[in-house]
Design a protein around this motif. Structure first.
Motif, PDB file in Angstrom:
ATOM      1  N   LEU A 476     -97.924  70.827 -33.332  1.00 29.30           N
ATOM      2  CA  LEU A 476     -98.323  72.224 -33.266  1.00 29.30           C
ATOM      3  C   LEU A 476     -99.841  72.365 -33.149  1.00 29.30           C
ATOM      4  O   LEU A 476    -100.346  73.207 -32.392  1.00 29.30           O
ATOM      5  N   GLN A 477    -100.577  71.527 -33.889  1.00 29.64           N
ATOM      6  CA  GLN A 477    -102.036  71.582 -33.815  1.00 29.64           C
ATOM      7  C   GLN A 477    -102.514  71.166 -32.421  1.00 29.64           C
ATOM      8  O   GLN A 477    -103.425  71.782 -31.855  1.00 29.64           O
ATOM      9  N   ALA A 478    -101.901  70.138 -31.849  1.00 27.99           N
ATOM     10  CA  ALA A 478    -102.259  69.729 -30.491  1.00 27.99           C
ATOM     11  C   ALA A 478    -101.959  70.839 -29.493  1.00 27.99           C
ATOM     12  O   ALA A 478    -102.738  71.086 -28.559  1.00 27.99           O
ATOM     13  N   ASP A 479    -100.840  71.522 -29.687  1.00 25.19           N
ATOM     14  CA  ASP A 479    -100.468  72.620 -28.794  1.00 25.19           C
ATOM     15  C   ASP A 479    -101.506  73.732 -28.854  1.00 25.19           C
ATOM     16  O   ASP A 479    -101.893  74.305 -27.814  1.00 25.19           O
ATOM     17  N   ARG A 480    -101.985  74.046 -30.066  1.00 19.29           N
ATOM     18  CA  ARG A 480    -103.017  75.075 -30.203  1.00 19.29           C
ATOM     19  C   ARG A 480    -104.310  74.650 -29.529  1.00 19.29           C
ATOM     20  O   ARG A 480    -104.978  75.458 -28.865  1.00 19.29           O
ATOM     21  N   LEU A 481    -104.689  73.389 -29.683  1.00 22.69           N
ATOM     22  CA  LEU A 481    -105.948  72.911 -29.122  1.00 22.69           C
ATOM     23  C   LEU A 481    -105.904  72.802 -27.605  1.00 22.69           C
ATOM     24  O   LEU A 481    -106.907  73.033 -26.920  1.00 22.69           O
ATOM     25  N   MET A 482    -104.748  72.438 -27.065  1.00 20.07           N
ATOM     26  CA  MET A 482    -104.621  72.284 -25.621  1.00 20.07           C
ATOM     27  C   MET A 482    -104.394  73.613 -24.922  1.00 20.07           C
ATOM     28  O   MET A 482    -104.653  73.746 -23.719  1.00 20.07           O
ATOM     29  N   GLY A 483    -103.901  74.620 -25.659  1.00 21.44           N
ATOM     30  CA  GLY A 483    -103.764  75.955 -25.113  1.00 21.44           C
ATOM     31  C   GLY A 483    -102.740  76.048 -24.002  1.00 21.44           C
ATOM     32  O   GLY A 483    -101.768  75.279 -23.951  1.00 21.44           O
ATOM     33  N   PRO A 484    -102.956  76.987 -23.068  1.00 27.46           N
ATOM     34  CA  PRO A 484    -101.974  77.227 -21.995  1.00 27.46           C
ATOM     35  C   PRO A 484    -101.681  75.992 -21.164  1.00 27.46           C
ATOM     36  O   PRO A 484    -100.598  75.865 -20.608  1.00 27.46           O
ATOM     37  N   GLU A 485    -102.663  75.056 -21.120  1.00 25.39           N
ATOM     38  CA  GLU A 485    -102.454  73.841 -20.322  1.00 25.39           C
ATOM     39  C   GLU A 485    -101.231  73.079 -20.788  1.00 25.39           C
ATOM     40  O   GLU A 485    -100.498  72.497 -19.990  1.00 25.39           O
ATOM     41  N   SER A 486    -100.980  73.074 -22.107  1.00 25.77           N
ATOM     42  CA  SER A 486     -99.841  72.315 -22.623  1.00 25.77           C
ATOM     43  C   SER A 486     -98.516  72.935 -22.229  1.00 25.77           C
ATOM     44  O   SER A 486     -97.497  72.259 -22.187  1.00 25.77           O
ATOM     45  N   ASP A 487     -98.514  74.248 -21.955  1.00 21.24           N
ATOM     46  CA  ASP A 487     -97.286  74.904 -21.524  1.00 21.24           C
ATOM     47  C   ASP A 487     -97.126  74.891 -20.013  1.00 21.24           C
ATOM     48  O   ASP A 487     -96.044  75.140 -19.489  1.00 21.24           O
ATOM     49  N   ALA A 488     -98.221  74.590 -19.316  1.00 22.49           N
ATOM     50  CA  ALA A 488     -98.151  74.561 -17.856  1.00 22.49           C
ATOM     51  C   ALA A 488     -97.438  73.325 -17.358  1.00 22.49           C
ATOM     52  O   ALA A 488     -97.015  73.248 -16.219  1.00 22.49           O
ATOM     53  N   GLN A 489     -97.317  72.309 -18.225  1.00 20.45           N
ATOM     54  CA  GLN A 489     -96.633  71.072 -17.875  1.00 20.45           C
ATOM     55  C   GLN A 489     -95.389  70.951 -18.740  1.00 20.45           C
ATOM     56  O   GLN A 489     -95.240  71.610 -19.754  1.00 20.45           O
ATOM     57  N   GLY A 490     -94.512  70.058 -18.336  1.00 17.80           N
ATOM     58  CA  GLY A 490     -93.392  69.692 -19.192  1.00 17.80           C
ATOM     59  C   GLY A 490     -92.359  70.775 -19.394  1.00 17.80           C
ATOM     60  O   GLY A 490     -91.813  70.903 -20.476  1.00 17.80           O
ATOM     61  N   ASP A 491     -92.109  71.593 -18.368  1.00 21.99           N
ATOM     62  CA  ASP A 491     -91.111  72.633 -18.505  1.00 21.99           C
ATOM     63  C   ASP A 491     -89.690  72.142 -18.230  1.00 21.99           C
ATOM     64  O   ASP A 491     -88.742  72.874 -18.381  1.00 21.99           O
ATOM     65  N   ALA A 492     -89.563  70.864 -17.821  1.00 20.48           N
ATOM     66  CA  ALA A 492     -88.270  70.384 -17.326  1.00 20.48           C
ATOM     67  C   ALA A 492     -87.157  70.557 -18.335  1.00 20.48           C
ATOM     68  O   ALA A 492     -86.030  70.855 -17.975  1.00 20.48           O
ATOM     69  N   GLU A 493     -87.476  70.363 -19.624  1.00 23.23           N
ATOM     70  CA  GLU A 493     -86.406  70.417 -20.608  1.00 23.23           C
ATOM     71  C   GLU A 493     -86.612  71.534 -21.615  1.00 23.23           C
ATOM     72  O   GLU A 493     -86.001  71.563 -22.665  1.00 23.23           O
ATOM     73  N   GLY A 494     -87.535  72.445 -21.309  1.00 22.34           N
ATOM     74  CA  GLY A 494     -87.832  73.487 -22.280  1.00 22.34           C
ATOM     75  C   GLY A 494     -86.630  74.326 -22.651  1.00 22.34           C
ATOM     76  O   GLY A 494     -86.524  74.817 -23.766  1.00 22.34           O
ATOM     77  N   ASP A 495     -85.732  74.521 -21.713  1.00 20.56           N
ATOM     78  CA  ASP A 495     -84.563  75.348 -21.981  1.00 20.56           C
ATOM     79  C   ASP A 495     -83.286  74.526 -21.972  1.00 20.56           C
ATOM     80  O   ASP A 495     -82.194  75.052 -21.787  1.00 20.56           O
ATOM     81  N   ALA A 496     -83.440  73.190 -22.161  1.00 22.40           N
ATOM     82  CA  ALA A 496     -82.266  72.326 -22.171  1.00 22.40           C
ATOM     83  C   ALA A 496     -81.479  72.557 -23.451  1.00 22.40           C
ATOM     84  O   ALA A 496     -81.806  73.401 -24.263  1.00 22.40           O
ATOM     85  N   GLU A 497     -80.475  71.725 -23.664  1.00 31.86           N
ATOM     86  CA  GLU A 497     -79.565  71.926 -24.788  1.00 31.86           C
ATOM     87  C   GLU A 497     -80.321  72.057 -26.090  1.00 31.86           C
ATOM     88  O   GLU A 497     -81.331  71.423 -26.322  1.00 31.86           O
TER      89      GLU A 497
END
Length: 512
Positions: A476-497
């Motif tokens: 969670l801390q890494a996600d806050r520090l990386m900001g929107p960039e962390s959500d711009a990648q890695g969407d492949a399984e975001g809505d998986a099971e």
């Protein structure tokens, strides 16, 4: 490490190249009997070299510990300091344990949401430590950094507290020595049996104070001199280096220090255990020293972590289960299109050196687990054997070689990584994906950091594991520090099971 394949995981070159021979795998896929490797025995040919992955085993955890410390201070870790295998090996899966020395081999895996890609996990485990009274005595030489940089809170004060704790935990028939170093090294205590000397040892530790510059070379050189002079036959002889590893005086290049360690390691079997401290920490330098010293590294920043290392781990794990241990995974070219080993880049071993016991491997103690995680792309529509993993090691006492193997097929892969009932594999995947994202990687099927935190949090809730909760906080801390960039990648399984898995635990099932 991508032994036998290109940097992106391609496995399509040098198809006529062959590696060494190997024994056949056990039919149940969870490991076979220990097999000595007689000279000259003919075995079947291996797959093409591009379908082999060979590396020395590694039980280091310092990279993860230091990354957590850095993130807690509001900084992202240097990508160079992020080693995924050390993130993964900071958690202890419940692999089956062998009855004797050596390893069990467990292979499992699951398909990801990325088309054709799966994660395949190779898990190795050693027998747990004997009861305190049954293990061999230990001869430990502590080499303590007292340079000026160690004055910061959480450095020398934590080292002194750690040594005090350990002094009370060691047995009467154990021995300790103490060397300190700043600009020069000094022997504060020659090798001394603990019995009747605990107060003396405590007194020497309590008097330690910081002084000037950091001459790691002098400390290591003197420490090994003291360890050789006090070498105890039949005991586990180890040098324990406690430092921030910020060398600035004397020889500051690791290689010449490594040469010294190599000489004593070969002749006397003295291993090196590196314990890192400090907000600024020479991570790569310490890792190089430990790797060459047939040891491993960890990192501590709190009293709780220090107690875990010096009370729970070091006394129990002083006994070695395997020397110069290596693993080789052979992928079946009929079913596998490409593969990628996640981490282990600096532990790479040439495929043809797997059975060359002159080539250095890793030292593994009692109760350790070692995990290697692969991203594997299977050929469309193909089924059958996927991979065979073989671990080779030398007996710590006789140096006789042994091997153990296990196999997995495509039908054994779970249909979805995040389906219920796979908490252990999911945790391995979360830590590997997390590390890869911190170093700017692009693993197939990697979820967003926010999704990884959800997965990790769910596992922590089901298992009651404190160490998994700490992992969740770090993500969670890494996600806050990386900001929107962390959500711009890695969407492949975001809505998986949804990842609702069964199972619950008592205590902390994932604590290393």
């Amino acid at each position: 490490m991508l032994t036998g394949c290109a940097a992106g995981g391609n496995a399509d070159r040098a198809a006529d190249k062959r590696g060494g021979n190997r024994p056949s795998a056990a039919p149940d896929g969870r490991g076979g009997a220990d097999v000595e490797a007689p000279e000259g025995e003919q075995r079947s040919r291996q797959p093409a070299a591009d379908y082999l992955s060979t590396f020395a085993l590694d039980v280091d955890t310092a990279s993860y510990g230091y990354a957590r410390r850095t993130l807690s201070e509001g900084r992202l870790p240097d990508p160079v300091s992020v080693r995924p295998e050390e993130f993964v090996n900071s958690f202890r899966p419940d692999y089956p344990r062998p009855e004797g020395d050596g390893f069990s081999v467990t292979i499992d895996g699951a398909r990801t949401a990325e088309d054709g890609w799966s994660l395949v996990r190779v898990g190795l485990a050693t027998r747990a430590a004997d009861r305190q009274g049954e293990r061999p005595p230990a001869a430990l030489t502590f080499v303590v950094d007292i340079s000026g940089s160690m004055a910061e809170t959480g450095r020398l004060d934590l080292v002194k507290e750690s040594l005090g704790i350990l002094t009370d935990e060691l047995r009467d028939d154990d021995s300790v020595a103490l060397v300190t170093f700043s600009d020069e090294a000094e022997t504060r205590l020659p090798m001394t049996r603990v019995k009747g000397q605990r107060e003396r040892i405590h007194g020497i530790v309590d008097e330690l104070a910081t002084t000037s510059s950091t001459n790691v070379e002098a400390g290591v050189r003197t420490g090994y001199d003291v360890a050789v002079e006090g070498h105890r036959k039949g005991a586990v002889n180890r040098v324990v280096l406690l430092s921030d590893a910020l060398a600035n005086t004397g020889d500051t290049e690791a290689q010449s220090i490594l040469n010294r360690i190599e000489e004593e390691r070969r002749e006397y079997g003295i291993t090196l255990f590196g314990v890192g401290v400090g907000s600024d920490y020479g991570d790569a330098f310490m890792e190089q020293l430990a790797d060459k010293g047939d040891g491993h590294t960890t990192y501590v920043s709190t009293t709780e972590q220090a107690r875990k290392v010096f009370v729970e781990q070091l006394p129990a794990h002083v006994e070695l289960r395997a020397r110069d241990a290596k693993a080789q995974v052979a992928f079946d070219p009929q079913t596998v299109e490409r593969f990628r080993l996640i981490g282990y880049e600096n532990r790479e071993v040439a495929d043809e050196d797997f059975r060359d016991d002159r080539v250095d491997g890793g030292e593994v103690g009692a109760g350790h687990t070692v995990t290697a995680l692969y991203a594997v792309k299977t050929r469309p529509g193909r089924t059958g054997k996927l991979a065979t993993a073989t671990v080779r090691w030398l007996d710590p006492k006789t140096r006789a070689p042994y091997e153990r193997s296990g196999s997995v097929g495509t039908t054994a892969l779970a249909s979805s990584l995040w389906a219920p009932g796979h908490d252990s594999l999911q945790l391995t995947a979360v830590t590997a994906y997390f590390a890869d994202r911190l170093r700017g990687g692009d693993l197939p099927g990697a979820p967003r950091l926010s999704v990884l935190a959800e997965r990790s949090g769910a596992i922590a809730e089901r298992s009651g594991s404190k160490v998994v909760r700490e992992l969740t906080e770090a993500i969670l801390q890494a996600d806050r520090l990386m900001g929107p960039e962390s959500d711009a990648q890695g969407d492949a399984e975001g809505d998986a099971e949804g990842g609702k898995s069964g199972g619950s635990g008592s205590g902390d099932p994932y604590s290393g």
